[in-house]
Structures are given as structure tokens and as C-alpha cells.
Enzyme design. Structure first.
Site, PDB file in Angstrom:
ATOM      1  N   ARG A  36       0.815  -1.215   0.000  1.00 20.34           N
ATOM      2  CA  ARG A  36       0.000   0.000   0.000  1.00 20.34           C
ATOM      3  C   ARG A  36       0.851   1.269   0.000  1.00 20.34           C
ATOM      4  O   ARG A  36       0.452   2.289  -0.562  1.00 20.34           O
ATOM      5  CB  ARG A  36      -0.922   0.003   1.222  1.00 20.34           C
ATOM      6  N   ASP A 141     -14.216  12.254  11.112  1.00 21.90           N
ATOM      7  CA  ASP A 141     -13.326  11.194  10.661  1.00 21.90           C
ATOM      8  C   ASP A 141     -11.900  11.671  10.889  1.00 21.90           C
ATOM      9  O   ASP A 141     -11.655  12.875  11.046  1.00 21.90           O
ATOM     10  CB  ASP A 141     -13.554  10.870   9.181  1.00 21.90           C
TER      11      ASP A 141
END
Length: 272
Positions: A36, A141
Site C-alpha cells: 500500500r 473522521d
């Protein structure tokens, strides 16, 4: 160039991510982290994961740390995901609050915004005179990227395959011309929601008044049990007596110590 992360580098990243975000990466996640983050190293011209670790930890804005979390976490969500929670909101919670016509809800891991907008739609469509009610939703968030997407309120038509046409036309504007295939949330929904970056690992949250409902769904699966327990007990503090906590259907509070009372699958209540 092929990037390889060493065990020592992985341990450094794993400790950093756990301490700053609560996300617990097991040893089996080393290859995932490597794959990633390799693209990001290539983008910014770094040669080793140690160099990237230095960049992340020396950034006072934490923007690179947030970008890193975006790369390693999944921000997939849908409108009306786990629909029984919204049925409970409509059938149980709103009737309880009818005398005051006031509700405060926190979507604590709102990702790209489908959850808080679904909450807003449920509230408006479930009462006879929405203008008589005081609706407020805090949507937060850790990722600034997904918050920007959420605040824009723009989604492609694929997101609405399971939404009834009447509901779509009531709450979304259909794009024209260059925006064909896109839908934008109407102002009557956006006015109910305040988006804010919050870290669930903070000792305190900027919430002054007790909440009626907290949604924390499909995020605690990334936490170990001690972190889950700490977070759930913090949530209890911010809910008013009788308030509700919703967690994801793949999550459970069974193995942690907490003061909540279970009232339905994945729905818990603070005792009155």
C-alpha cells in the site's frame, strides 16, 4: 524500483499507527503495508521506508500521516448500510424524543459521508413536520481526504442503485452536462450536518452537550480490545442517560468491560 520493508521498519510503522490512531496491525499485515505504501514512496521520490517514516513523523501538520492512513485503511461505505439501525432510529428513538423534538447525533467514523446523510434522510422522512424539529448531526473522521469528499456531497449514480427513486429526487440534485451521472445532496440535508476532523484516540472530544445517539460502525474492528474498551467507555460519557450507541454488525462488545445495556443486536443503551 522495488520497495521492501524490513521487519524493523514495519515495527516502527506499526507502533506509530497504533499510538496515533488506535489501529492495530498484526504481523500478517507487513506485506499489505509494504504494497500500500510503495506507490506513495515512488510518488514522492523516496528510496526506503525509513525515509518515509522520517517524513511522516516530522510533519507537524500530520497531513502525511493522514495520507498514509488513507492508503492502508478501507473507506468503503454505502447509503443505508446495515439498515436495521435506521429502522431503530425511526421506530424507537424518534418517538421517544417527540416531546422535545430535539436530537443530537454523532457519526464518529463518517468516511465519505454516506452514513450521516442517511441519518439526515431518515430523520426528515420519519417525522410529519421536520421544520418543527431541531436536528443536529456531527460527522467526523480522522481522514481529511474522506471528509472533503463527504462535505462536497457529490456521488456517482452507482451509489444509489438501492435507493428508491422518490427518495433520490427529494434529497439529491441530478447533475447536468459535464456533471451527468452525478448527484449532489440538497441543502436541507447539508444544513443539518457539521463535518469535523476528530481522532477517536483523543482523551477528550469537543462535544459540550450530551448526545442522543452515537454511530461508531465498522471502525472498532481495526482496534485491539483495550482500545475498544477505552473508546466505548468514552462514548458512554458523551451520551445522555437513555442514549444509544450503534456499532457495526461485524463488531461486538461481548469481550470488553463497559456500562452499556444491550437492547438489540449491535445496539446498546446508556442506562437511564
Amino acid at each position: 524500483m522495488e520497495y521492501k520493508i524490513t521487519s524493523k521498519e514495519f515495527e516502527c510503522f506499526r507502533t506509530l499507527i497504533y499510538e496515533e490512531s488506535g489501529i492495530s496491525l498484526g504481523q500478517q499485515k507487513q506485506s499489505l503495508l509494504e504494497s500500500r505504501l510503495s506507490k506513495r514512496l515512488r510518488e514522492i521520490g523516496l528510496e526506503t521506508f525509513s525515509q518515509y517514516y522520517d517524513k511522516v513523523t516530522r510533519d507537524p501538520t500530520q497531513e502525511e500521516f493522514t495520507r498514509m492512513l488513507d492508503l492502508i485503511s478501507t473507506n468503503k461505505t454505502d447509503f443505508f448500510r446495515e439498515s436495521k439501525h435506521f429502522d431503530f432510529l425511526r421506530e424507537v428513538i424518534l418517538p421517544e424524543l417527540m416531546p422535545t423534538k430535539r436530537i443530537r447525533i454523532w457519526s464518529s467514523a463518517c468516511s465519505t459521508g454516506e452514513e450521516p446523510y442517511t441519518i439526515a434522510i431518515t430523520l426528515i422522512d420519519s417525522v410529519q413536520n421536520p421544520k418543527e424539529w431541531d436536528f443536529r448531526i456531527l460527522a467526523s473522521d480522522l481522514s481529511t481526504r474522506v471528509l472533503a469528499k463527504a462535505a462536497s456531497g457529490i456521488y456517482d449514480e452507482e451509489r444509489f442503485r438501492d435507493m428508491l427513486p422518490g427518495m433520490l429526487s427529494r434529497h439529491f440534485l441530478r447533475g447536468r452536462g459535464e456533471s451527468m451521472g452525478l448527484f449532489k445532496v440538497k441543502p436541507h440535508l447539508t444544513s443539518m450536518i457539521r463535518f469535523r476532523r476528530l481522532n477517536l484516540m483523543d482523551d477528550e472530544f469537543p462535544i459540550r452537550n450530551p448526545l442522543d445517539v452515537i454511530f461508531c460502525r465498522n471502525v472498532m474492528i481495526y482496534f485491539d480490545r483495550p482500545t475498544q474498551e477505552t473508546l466505548v467507555n468514552k462514548f458512554h460519557h458523551y451520551l445522555k442517560p437513555g442514549g444509544y450507541l450503534f456499532i457495526g454488525h461485524s463488531e461486538s462488545l461481548q469481550w470488553i468491560s463497559h456500562p452499556f445495556m444491550p437492547v438489540a443486536p449491535t445496539i446498546y443503551q446508556r442506562k437511564r
